[in-house]
Design a protein around this motif. Structure first.
Motif, PDB file in Angstrom:
ATOM      1  N   ALA A  87       1.681 -43.025  30.863  1.00  0.00           N
ATOM      2  CA  ALA A  87       1.151 -41.664  30.989  1.00  0.00           C
ATOM      3  C   ALA A  87       1.799 -40.718  29.988  1.00  0.00           C
ATOM      4  O   ALA A  87       1.174 -39.780  29.510  1.00  0.00           O
ATOM      5  CB  ALA A  87       1.369 -41.151  32.404  1.00  0.00           C
ATOM      6  N   LYS A  88       3.067 -40.979  29.688  1.00  0.00           N
ATOM      7  CA  LYS A  88       3.798 -40.115  28.768  1.00  0.00           C
ATOM      8  C   LYS A  88       3.108 -40.085  27.403  1.00  0.00           C
ATOM      9  O   LYS A  88       2.894 -39.008  26.806  1.00  0.00           O
ATOM     10  CB  LYS A  88       5.225 -40.654  28.627  1.00  0.00           C
ATOM     11  N   LEU A 107       0.144 -40.753  26.824  1.00  0.00           N
ATOM     12  CA  LEU A 107      -1.181 -40.124  26.973  1.00  0.00           C
ATOM     13  C   LEU A 107      -1.091 -38.613  26.812  1.00  0.00           C
ATOM     14  O   LEU A 107      -1.873 -38.007  26.090  1.00  0.00           O
ATOM     15  CB  LEU A 107      -1.742 -40.457  28.361  1.00  0.00           C
ATOM     16  N   THR A 108      -0.105 -38.012  27.491  1.00  0.00           N
ATOM     17  CA  THR A 108       0.026 -36.553  27.389  1.00  0.00           C
ATOM     18  C   THR A 108       0.292 -36.133  25.947  1.00  0.00           C
ATOM     19  O   THR A 108      -0.250 -35.134  25.474  1.00  0.00           O
ATOM     20  CB  THR A 108       1.170 -36.040  28.273  1.00  0.00           C
ATOM     21  N   SER A 109       1.145 -36.919  25.289  1.00  0.00           N
ATOM     22  CA  SER A 109       1.455 -36.551  23.910  1.00  0.00           C
ATOM     23  C   SER A 109       0.213 -36.655  23.039  1.00  0.00           C
ATOM     24  O   SER A 109      -0.016 -35.819  22.158  1.00  0.00           O
ATOM     25  CB  SER A 109       2.569 -37.440  23.363  1.00  0.00           C
ATOM     26  N   THR A 110      -0.597 -37.670  23.302  1.00  0.00           N
ATOM     27  CA  THR A 110      -1.825 -37.791  22.511  1.00  0.00           C
ATOM     28  C   THR A 110      -2.772 -36.634  22.799  1.00  0.00           C
ATOM     29  O   THR A 110      -3.436 -36.140  21.888  1.00  0.00           O
ATOM     30  CB  THR A 110      -2.550 -39.119  22.787  1.00  0.00           C
ATOM     31  N   ILE A 111      -2.786 -36.199  24.053  1.00  0.00           N
ATOM     32  CA  ILE A 111      -3.653 -35.059  24.387  1.00  0.00           C
ATOM     33  C   ILE A 111      -3.188 -33.812  23.645  1.00  0.00           C
ATOM     34  O   ILE A 111      -3.983 -33.068  23.067  1.00  0.00           O
ATOM     35  CB  ILE A 111      -3.658 -34.808  25.915  1.00  0.00           C
ATOM     36  N   ALA A 112      -1.863 -33.610  23.658  1.00  0.00           N
ATOM     37  CA  ALA A 112      -1.319 -32.440  22.968  1.00  0.00           C
ATOM     38  C   ALA A 112      -1.674 -32.497  21.487  1.00  0.00           C
ATOM     39  O   ALA A 112      -2.079 -31.497  20.884  1.00  0.00           O
ATOM     40  CB  ALA A 112       0.193 -32.390  23.151  1.00  0.00           C
ATOM     41  N   LYS A 113      -1.517 -33.682  20.931  1.00  0.00           N
ATOM     42  CA  LYS A 113      -1.843 -33.838  19.510  1.00  0.00           C
ATOM     43  C   LYS A 113      -3.303 -33.514  19.256  1.00  0.00           C
ATOM     44  O   LYS A 113      -3.654 -32.875  18.262  1.00  0.00           O
ATOM     45  CB  LYS A 113      -1.538 -35.278  19.071  1.00  0.00           C
ATOM     46  N   HIS A 114      -4.102 -33.999  20.165  1.00  0.00           N
ATOM     47  CA  HIS A 114      -5.543 -33.756  20.021  1.00  0.00           C
ATOM     48  C   HIS A 114      -5.837 -32.257  20.042  1.00  0.00           C
ATOM     49  O   HIS A 114      -6.628 -31.757  19.235  1.00  0.00           O
ATOM     50  CB  HIS A 114      -6.279 -34.470  21.147  1.00  0.00           C
TER      51      HIS A 114
END
Lengths: 190, 334
Positions: free
Chosen positions: A125-126, A128-135
């Motif tokens: 999940a960690k 995932l959140t970072s990828t969302i932020a990047k997005h």
């Protein structure tokens, strides 16, 4: 960067010169035409104040002179300085080629990502959140690029620098225009 | 054969001059002698004759060299070595050689001329070993002379490259740091990130209301909003100006007074100053109704500077009206 007051003076001079050229060319304009002329002349004047140093100003002038209807306006506004934006016109083919290249790169990236996504699905999940932020950041960056003239062809560092410069010059533009509008409205009311 | 002999002699003379110049006199002559022996089927008398001749000629002063060329050029043009050397003006290379050998910086000769001479000389000295050595000397001399100018050019070039932004990012590995491509790329990424965060800090200072936001996405949001609001303001103000001015000529007096006004705007930004200023300017505006420019123009401007940190996306029309009303109230109060 120079102090604001000198920038303002230069901007006002250029803007007024451009406006005078516009008003000499045709006397009777509708309000929309006038508005367009004022805005364009202000933009171009601001860009020509910061001409040699920044990307956004060059992009602005070249894009303004690219449009068929505005072309003669820009030439009128810039007047004797039209030679200075010739190289920008010459760069057009290059930028087009660059955009084509970028498209190809994007497409290939998309294909690669498609292959990768299956593996990523099981990631923690960690990540995932970072990828969302990047997005999110990427999306914002895209929006900012669309806002700043010529921003599509900048990298991130360059984009932020240009944004800084663009904001300061926009502020100056707004300052001058606001004071002028206020003065004009007061005169009209009296 | 007999015909060829004097020519060869002449040629040898020249060779000897050049060998003298190059300063490798003994080795050169021995080489030449060996060569002669092979070529001329061992006419020992001739070669021996040559040797004293060289010895005689050694103390000869330099200008004589140029003098020596002239008679042999027209008379024995068959010899290619002579013709080649005589093709260039004889006096100039002599001076050239002297200057080259002495290593003195000749300021009187122009650089272009020297360059042309050098070209000619290099043409002449394609095959002769001795002349080649002379050329080396010349080049040394020339490099001494032209040294400063070339370095200047280099400096200029470096200046230009300094001004131009580099397209690549140069990352140097320090002691103990890995240099494989992955870690280098990682370092480049870190460098870029640092740069971006530094620039973002400046942006944070510039964009009002951006100080409290942490996180890049939020900051970008704020920046986008600010830029959009500024652009919209420009749009709106141009519309307003178009509505106010039926013709596109703004009063030029107006503009120039306004330009003078700009420094005073900063002073007005202070609210205390502002109150002090106000009645005076109001008086001015009342007394000179025709030239209403100075007072009303500065007042909203100052107010804008005052409240620019609070008002960000406010629609400026209502805001202006409110401000103006306030100002007029203050003026009346005073």
């Amino acid at each position: 960067m120079r102090p604001h007051s000198s920038l303002k003076q230069e901007f006002v001079k250029k803007w007024m010169a451009g406006l005078q050229r516009c008003s000499f060319s045709n006397k009777n304009m509708s309000i929309l035409e006038r508005k367009k002329a004022i805005k364009l002349s202000a933009d171009v004047a601001m860009a020509s104040v910061r001409n040699s140093t920044t990307c956004w100003s060059r992009a602005l002038i070249s894009s303004a002179s690219k449009d068929g209807s505005d072309n003669h306006l820009v030439e009128q506004i810039l007047g004797p300085e039209t030679e200075s934006n010739r190289p920008a016109m010459a760069n057009k083919a290059q930028t087009r080629r660059a955009s084509v290249c970028k498209k190809i790169v994007k497409r290939s990236r998309r294909i690669r990502r498609r292959g990768r996504r299956k593996c990523v699905a099981a990631a923690p999940a960690k990540a995932l959140t970072s990828t969302i932020a990047k997005h999110l950041v990427r999306k914002r960056t895209q929006v900012l690029k669309s806002l700043i003239p010529g921003g599509e062809f900048m990298n991130e560092i360059c984009l932020i620098e240009e944004t800084l410069d663009y904001i300061t010059s926009l502020r100056i533009q707004v300052d001058v225009m606001r004071s002028l509008a206020a003065g004009a409205s007061v005169r009209a009311s009296e | 054969m007999n015909r060829a002999l004097p020519e060869m002699l002449q040629w040898q003379q020249q060779q000897s001059y050049f060998s003298e110049l190059s300063g490798v006199f003994p080795s050169q002559t021995s080489h030449l002698l060996a060569f002669d022996g092979g070529f001329m089927s061992g006419d020992s008398v001739v070669t021996r004759e040559v040797k004293p001749h060289i010895g005689l000629e050694t103390p000869s002063p330099w200008p004589e060299l140029g003098f020596e060329f002239e008679p042999c050029g027209p008379s024995y043009t068959v010899n290619y070595a002579i013709s080649r050397t005589s093709s260039c003006p004889p006096a100039v290379p002599a001076a050239e050689l002297v200057s080259g050998k002495m290593g003195s910086a000749v300021g009187s000769e122009s650089f272009k001329k020297r360059k042309a001479d050098k070209l000619q000389n290099s043409k002449a000295a394609v095959e002769d070993d001795s002349t080649k050595k002379i050329k080396v000397y010349e080049e040394e001399g020339e490099s001494k002379i032209t040294g400063p100018s070339t370095s200047k050019h280099k400096k200029e070039n470096s200046k230009v490259s300094d001004v131009r932004k580099p397209d690549y990012i140069h990352v140097r590995a320090r002691r103990g740091q890995a240099t494989d491509s992955h870690s280098l790329a990682e370092r480049v990424r870190i460098y870029i990130r640092e740069k971006i965060s530094e620039r973002m800090k400046y942006l944070q200072d510039l964009v009002p209301g951006c100080n409290k936001i942490t996180g890049k996405a939020g900051m970008l949001d704020e920046i986008i909003n600010y830029v959009q609001s500024l652009q919209r303001q420009v749009e709106f103000l141009s519309m307003k100006l178009a509505a106010v001015n039926p013709r596109l000529d703004f009063n030029i007096d107006n503009i120039f007074t306004k330009v003078e006004e700009f420094p005073s705007v900063q002073a007005v930004a202070n609210p205390i100053h502002y109150l002090h200023f106000n009645p005076v300017q109001e008086l001015v505006s009342e007394t000179a109704l025709r030239r209403t420019i100075s007072a009303p123009v500065t007042i909203p401007d100052g107010s804008f500077l005052d409240s620019s940190c609070f008002t960000q996306i406010q629609p400026s029309a209502t805001w202006d009206g409110v401000e103006l009303q306030n100002l007029y109230n203050i003026g009346r109060f005073h």
